[in-house]
Design a protein around this motif. Structure first.
Motif, short mmCIF file in Angstrom:
data_model
loop_
_atom_site.label_atom_id
_atom_site.label_comp_id
_atom_site.label_asym_id
_atom_site.label_seq_id
_atom_site.Cartn_x
_atom_site.Cartn_y
_atom_site.Cartn_z
N ASP A 81 0.80 -1.22 -0.12
CA ASP A 81 0.16 -0.09 0.04
C ASP A 81 0.89 1.21 0.03
O ASP A 81 0.67 2.08 -0.80
CB ASP A 81 -1.00 0.07 1.32
CG ASP A 81 -1.96 -1.09 1.34
OD1 ASP A 81 -2.10 -1.71 0.14
OD2 ASP A 81 -2.35 -1.61 2.53
N VAL A 82 1.76 1.29 0.83
CA VAL A 82 2.54 2.54 1.10
C VAL A 82 3.36 2.82 -0.29
O VAL A 82 3.41 3.93 -0.74
CB VAL A 82 3.53 2.53 2.35
CG1 VAL A 82 4.19 3.73 2.26
CG2 VAL A 82 2.45 2.60 3.58
N PRO A 83 4.09 1.79 -0.72
CA PRO A 83 4.72 2.07 -2.11
C PRO A 83 3.97 2.43 -2.94
O PRO A 83 4.23 3.48 -3.99
CB PRO A 83 5.57 0.70 -2.28
CG PRO A 83 5.71 0.13 -1.18
CD PRO A 83 4.43 0.51 -0.32
N LEU A 84 2.74 2.21 -3.04
CA LEU A 84 1.87 2.57 -4.14
C LEU A 84 1.40 3.91 -4.01
O LEU A 84 1.53 4.67 -4.95
CB LEU A 84 0.72 1.81 -4.44
CG LEU A 84 0.56 0.32 -5.11
CD1 LEU A 84 -0.56 -0.46 -4.68
CD2 LEU A 84 1.06 0.20 -6.30
N LEU A 85 1.22 4.39 -2.80
CA LEU A 85 1.07 5.78 -2.38
C LEU A 85 2.02 6.77 -2.82
O LEU A 85 2.01 7.55 -3.52
CB LEU A 85 0.57 5.97 -1.16
CG LEU A 85 0.16 7.30 -0.42
CD1 LEU A 85 -1.16 7.94 -1.34
CD2 LEU A 85 -0.47 7.15 1.05
N LEU A 86 3.27 6.25 -2.60
CA LEU A 86 4.42 7.06 -2.66
C LEU A 86 4.70 7.25 -4.22
O LEU A 86 4.98 8.07 -4.49
CB LEU A 86 5.78 6.36 -1.94
CG LEU A 86 5.77 6.62 -0.42
CD1 LEU A 86 6.94 6.08 0.15
CD2 LEU A 86 5.57 8.14 0.03
N ASP A 87 4.43 6.10 -5.05
CA ASP A 87 4.64 6.36 -6.34
C ASP A 87 3.54 7.43 -6.99
O ASP A 87 4.01 7.96 -8.08
CB ASP A 87 4.22 4.83 -6.84
CG ASP A 87 5.44 4.03 -6.91
OD1 ASP A 87 6.43 4.38 -6.53
OD2 ASP A 87 5.39 2.75 -7.10
N GLU A 88 2.47 7.31 -6.63
CA GLU A 88 1.44 8.33 -6.93
C GLU A 88 1.95 9.69 -6.66
O GLU A 88 1.99 10.73 -7.43
CB GLU A 88 0.18 7.98 -6.20
CG GLU A 88 -0.98 7.24 -6.78
CD GLU A 88 -2.13 6.89 -5.66
OE1 GLU A 88 -2.70 8.43 -5.34
OE2 GLU A 88 -2.51 6.12 -5.44
N LEU A 89 2.51 9.91 -5.30
CA LEU A 89 2.80 11.07 -5.05
C LEU A 89 4.13 11.47 -5.91
O LEU A 89 4.27 12.73 -6.44
CB LEU A 89 3.40 11.11 -3.39
CG LEU A 89 2.33 11.10 -2.46
CD1 LEU A 89 2.67 11.11 -1.26
CD2 LEU A 89 1.68 12.64 -2.51
N ARG A 90 4.94 10.67 -6.36
CA ARG A 90 6.12 10.76 -7.16
C ARG A 90 5.81 11.48 -8.30
O ARG A 90 6.14 12.00 -9.09
CB ARG A 90 7.00 9.59 -7.45
CG ARG A 90 7.96 9.49 -5.89
CD ARG A 90 8.58 8.08 -5.96
NE ARG A 90 9.32 7.88 -4.82
CZ ARG A 90 9.28 6.78 -3.90
NH1 ARG A 90 8.49 5.81 -4.24
NH2 ARG A 90 10.08 6.71 -2.83
N ARG A 91 4.73 10.60 -8.96
CA ARG A 91 4.08 10.98 -10.20
C ARG A 91 3.59 12.38 -10.50
O ARG A 91 3.63 13.14 -11.03
CB ARG A 91 3.12 10.08 -10.89
CG ARG A 91 3.82 8.68 -11.35
CD ARG A 91 2.90 7.81 -12.06
NE ARG A 91 1.37 7.47 -11.24
CZ ARG A 91 1.50 6.51 -10.45
NH1 ARG A 91 2.73 5.66 -10.12
NH2 ARG A 91 0.43 6.21 -9.68
#
Length: 124
Positions: A81-91
């Motif tokens: 969950d957290v890596p997906l959320l951070l990937d969204e923020l990075r994008r």
């Protein structure tokens, strides 16, 4: 050096008192390092969420955000969950740097502190 902030990231619970230890950690950090911006964010039940907290910091000009999971170990939330959320923020914020630290409970100093506490509780 980019303007940096630390987010203490915890699971969250329906009982708001559950977050008190994280608030105490945040207060201790602010006292020991007043120049460091420290915020709390939660996965569920308690606000702010990680996304909202990170975007608020970005809006204030922070360019590097370190997320420290206040979890005993890296389970499903931290693996998925957290890596997906951070990937969204990075994008959404490609100029910002987001770093995910290991779960706090996996640090050797914390393991040793928990062992020392267990010995104290056991009367040793």
């Amino acid at each position: 050096m980019p303007k940096a902030a630390l987010i203490l990231f915890a699971h969250g619970a329906r009982d708001p008192e559950w977050a008190e230890p994280m608030r105490r950690v945040g207060a201790a950090l602010r006292q020991q390092a007043p120049e460091l911006r420290v915020e709390l964010a939660f996965l569920e039940f308690i606000q702010p969420g990680l996304r909202e907290c990170a975007e608020s910091l970005l809006g204030e000009g922070f360019e590097r955000i370190v997320v420290l999971p206040m979890f005993i170990a890296r389970g499903g939330h931290l693996k998925r969950d957290v890596p997906l959320l951070l990937d969204e923020l990075r994008r959404g914020h490609p100029r910002a740097c987001f770093e995910l630290a290991a779960a706090v409970g996996e640090a050797e100093t914390i393991v040793q502190a928990m062992a020392a506490h267990a010995l104290t509780v056991a009367g040793g």
